[in-house]
Design a protein around this motif. Structure first.
Motif, mmCIF file in Angstrom:
data_model
loop_
_atom_site.group_PDB
_atom_site.id
_atom_site.type_symbol
_atom_site.label_atom_id
_atom_site.label_comp_id
_atom_site.label_asym_id
_atom_site.label_seq_id
_atom_site.Cartn_x
_atom_site.Cartn_y
_atom_site.Cartn_z
ATOM 1 N N ALA A 101 39.021 41.054 52.149
ATOM 2 C CA ALA A 101 39.952 40.030 51.651
ATOM 3 C C ALA A 101 39.416 39.520 50.321
ATOM 4 O O ALA A 101 38.220 39.627 50.028
ATOM 5 N N GLY A 102 40.299 38.989 49.500
ATOM 6 C CA GLY A 102 39.884 38.427 48.228
ATOM 7 C C GLY A 102 39.048 37.173 48.423
ATOM 8 O O GLY A 102 39.264 36.402 49.361
ATOM 9 N N TYR A 110 43.303 32.600 40.872
ATOM 10 C CA TYR A 110 43.186 33.993 41.319
ATOM 11 C C TYR A 110 41.953 34.173 42.207
ATOM 12 O O TYR A 110 41.095 33.289 42.312
ATOM 13 N N LYS A 111 41.867 35.333 42.843
ATOM 14 C CA LYS A 111 40.737 35.658 43.714
ATOM 15 C C LYS A 111 39.916 36.782 43.101
ATOM 16 O O LYS A 111 40.395 37.521 42.246
ATOM 17 N N LEU A 162 46.812 35.552 39.871
ATOM 18 C CA LEU A 162 46.962 36.958 39.491
ATOM 19 C C LEU A 162 47.062 37.845 40.729
ATOM 20 O O LEU A 162 46.351 37.612 41.715
ATOM 21 N N PRO A 163 47.903 38.885 40.695
ATOM 22 C CA PRO A 163 47.904 39.878 41.774
ATOM 23 C C PRO A 163 46.541 40.583 41.844
ATOM 24 O O PRO A 163 45.766 40.556 40.880
ATOM 25 N N ALA A 164 46.268 41.198 42.985
ATOM 26 C CA ALA A 164 44.966 41.848 43.186
ATOM 27 C C ALA A 164 44.664 42.874 42.107
ATOM 28 O O ALA A 164 43.532 42.963 41.601
ATOM 29 N N GLY A 219 40.646 45.861 44.143
ATOM 30 C CA GLY A 219 42.018 45.370 43.984
ATOM 31 C C GLY A 219 43.021 46.358 44.543
ATOM 32 O O GLY A 219 44.013 45.976 45.186
ATOM 33 N N LEU A 220 42.767 47.647 44.296
ATOM 34 C CA LEU A 220 43.631 48.698 44.849
ATOM 35 C C LEU A 220 43.590 48.656 46.376
ATOM 36 O O LEU A 220 44.634 48.732 47.039
#
Length: 263
Positions: A101-102, A110-111, A162-164, A219-220
């Motif tokens: 998990a982030g 963001y993470k 931000l997205p991952a 992130g992917l």
């Protein structure tokens, strides 16, 4: 009533046949429109899935509505194997996406994403195929919104969610303590020290950024984890549908055998 299961099975297979047509059309469209290696990679599985559904549906329709026991038996065998494979795949998806998990950062929207937090199996698959995946990510221009966006200050940037993908691939790790210039332009003050290898991998070159970073892979994996979780839930519903179709198929097969044995 004896023919009710045959009729229901025929209707369900007609629906599946109709579903296979847009799937095949989508695969053909992908083959015509593909500009990147990722898109070309997707076209063959999509077409194969559509053709598979088409053939199985036709076998089920003929077997149920025309009383051809052999085709219905073949349909049932394929359905049984499909149920087993889908059950195993769904269980596996839940297991490998259970970790990772982030990391929530204080004062930041963001993470941060770290590769070691995710499943070892997923890490190995990503590491083994990273050159191709990296090329696909760069072709998809996932960092373009950040490159084009004008964020006036560092504090404004830290507030963004931000997205991952963007957090992992488009900016340096928080460990690096780089100085903010713009969302995709950071400088090393010279006094920052970090054991995180992503700090050395970062580049202000807009074509490179952090695509060589471990955080980009993480992130992917976070995206894969989210997608697989949703897919696994959908697969449970699909399993229920397939079991219903399989049960109706068994009833229809028994009806066919009874009718063939009647004379």
């Amino acid at each position: 009533m004896a023919r009710c299961s045959n009729s229901l099975l025929g209707i369900l297979n007609v629906l599946t046949l109709l579903l296979s047509i847009p799937i095949i059309a989508g695969g053909i469209w992908l083959s015509k429109q593909a500009n990147t290696e990722c898109e070309r990679f997707l076209e063959k599985p999509v077409i194969a899935l559509g053709v598979f559904l088409l053939v199985v549906s036709i076998a089920g329709i003929i077997g149920a509505c025309c009383g051809v026991s052999f085709l219905l038996w073949l349909h049932l065998c394929v359905m049984f194997l499909l149920i087993i494979v889908l059950f195993c795949y769904t269980t596996f998806a839940f297991v490998v996406t259970n970790k990772g998990a982030g990391e929530v950062l204080s004062g930041k929207g963001y993470k941060e994403y770290r590769l070691g937090d995710y499943s070892t199996w997923l890490q190995k698959r990503v590491n083994d195929n990273w050159p191709r995946i990296q090329s696909c990510l760069q072709d998809s221009e996932i960092c373009s919104p950040l490159i084009q966006e004008r964020v006036p200050s560092e504090q404004d940037f830290y507030k963004q969610e931000l997205p991952a993908f963007q957090s992992g691939c488009c900016k340096p790790s928080n460990d690096c303590k780089f100085t903010y210039i713009s969302p995709t332009n950071w400088t090393n003050p010279g006094t920052a020290r970090s054991a995180n290898p992503d700090c050395k991998a970062w580049s202000n070159d807009q074509n490179i950024l952090c695509f060589n970073c471990e955080s980009c892979k993480a992130g992917l994996l976070d995206n894969i984890k989210s997608a697989w979780k949703k897919e696994a839930i959908l697969n449970v519903a699909t399993l229920v549908f397939l079991i219903i179709v399989y049960s109706l198929g068994c009833c229809a097969f028994r009806n066919n055998r009874a009718q063939n044995a009647y004379p």
